[in-house]
Design a protein around this motif. Structure first.
Motif, PDB file in Angstrom:
ATOM      1  N   VAL A  37      -5.312  15.886 -36.247  1.00 15.74           N
ATOM      2  CA  VAL A  37      -5.637  17.227 -36.752  1.00 15.74           C
ATOM      3  C   VAL A  37      -4.497  18.199 -36.458  1.00 15.74           C
ATOM      4  O   VAL A  37      -4.037  18.917 -37.343  1.00 15.74           O
ATOM      5  CB  VAL A  37      -6.973  17.730 -36.153  1.00 15.74           C
ATOM      6  N   TRP A  38      -4.035  18.221 -35.220  1.00 14.32           N
ATOM      7  CA  TRP A  38      -2.957  19.138 -34.858  1.00 14.32           C
ATOM      8  C   TRP A  38      -1.683  18.790 -35.628  1.00 14.32           C
ATOM      9  O   TRP A  38      -0.966  19.673 -36.077  1.00 14.32           O
ATOM     10  CB  TRP A  38      -2.725  19.127 -33.349  1.00 14.32           C
ATOM     11  N   HIS A  39      -1.408  17.514 -35.787  1.00 17.10           N
ATOM     12  CA  HIS A  39      -0.227  17.103 -36.535  1.00 17.10           C
ATOM     13  C   HIS A  39      -0.334  17.530 -38.002  1.00 17.10           C
ATOM     14  O   HIS A  39       0.654  17.980 -38.599  1.00 17.10           O
ATOM     15  CB  HIS A  39      -0.024  15.584 -36.422  1.00 17.10           C
ATOM     16  N   ASP A  40      -1.506  17.408 -38.576  1.00 20.69           N
ATOM     17  CA  ASP A  40      -1.721  17.803 -39.961  1.00 20.69           C
ATOM     18  C   ASP A  40      -1.324  19.267 -40.177  1.00 20.69           C
ATOM     19  O   ASP A  40      -0.733  19.616 -41.192  1.00 20.69           O
ATOM     20  CB  ASP A  40      -3.179  17.567 -40.349  1.00 20.69           C
ATOM     21  N   PHE A  41      -1.620  20.120 -39.228  1.00 16.00           N
ATOM     22  CA  PHE A  41      -1.310  21.546 -39.359  1.00 16.00           C
ATOM     23  C   PHE A  41       0.129  21.887 -38.975  1.00 16.00           C
ATOM     24  O   PHE A  41       0.710  22.824 -39.515  1.00 16.00           O
ATOM     25  CB  PHE A  41      -2.261  22.387 -38.499  1.00 16.00           C
ATOM     26  N   LEU A  42       0.694  21.167 -38.016  1.00 18.94           N
ATOM     27  CA  LEU A  42       1.991  21.562 -37.449  1.00 18.94           C
ATOM     28  C   LEU A  42       3.173  20.697 -37.875  1.00 18.94           C
ATOM     29  O   LEU A  42       4.308  20.985 -37.502  1.00 18.94           O
ATOM     30  CB  LEU A  42       1.906  21.571 -35.915  1.00 18.94           C
TER      31      LEU A  42
END
Length: 82
Positions: A37-42
Motif C-alpha cells: 500500500v505504501w509503495h503504491d502511493f510513494l
C-alpha cells in the motif's frame, strides 16, 4: 521509492512512534500488505524528498505517525517552497 525504501521508512516511523506504529508486524501477510500500500502511493517520489517530508512531520507532530497521504501533502509543500 523501492519496496526496500518503504520497509526502511516504516521501520524508521516505527522507531519514532514505538507505541503507535508497529512495523514489522507479527503477521507476514500484514507486513506485505502494508509495504504494498505504501509503495503504491510513494513509488514515484524521490527517497530523499520523502525522507525530508517525514522528518518535518515527525518534528511537527510528535503524537501520531503521519499517514501516507500526509507525507505526500508535505512533499508537495516542500516542492512549492521557494
Amino acid at each position: 521509492m523501492t519496496k526496500n525504501n518503504i520497509i526502511e521508512l516504516l521501520s524508521y516511523l516505527s522507531s519514532c512512534y514505538s507505541n503507535r506504529l508497529k512495523f514489522p508486524k507479527s503477521d507476514k501477510r500484514e507486513n506485505q500488505m502494508m509495504v504494498e500500500v505504501w509503495h503504491d502511493f510513494l513509488k514515484y517520489y524521490d527517497q530523499e524528498l520523502i525522507n525530508l517530508a517525514v522528518k518535518k512531520l515527525v518534528i511537527n507532530n510528535s503524537k501520531w505517525p503521519p499517514s501516507v497521504g500526509e507525507i505526500i501533502k508535505e512533499v508537495k509543500n516542500i516542492q512549492k517552497a521557494p
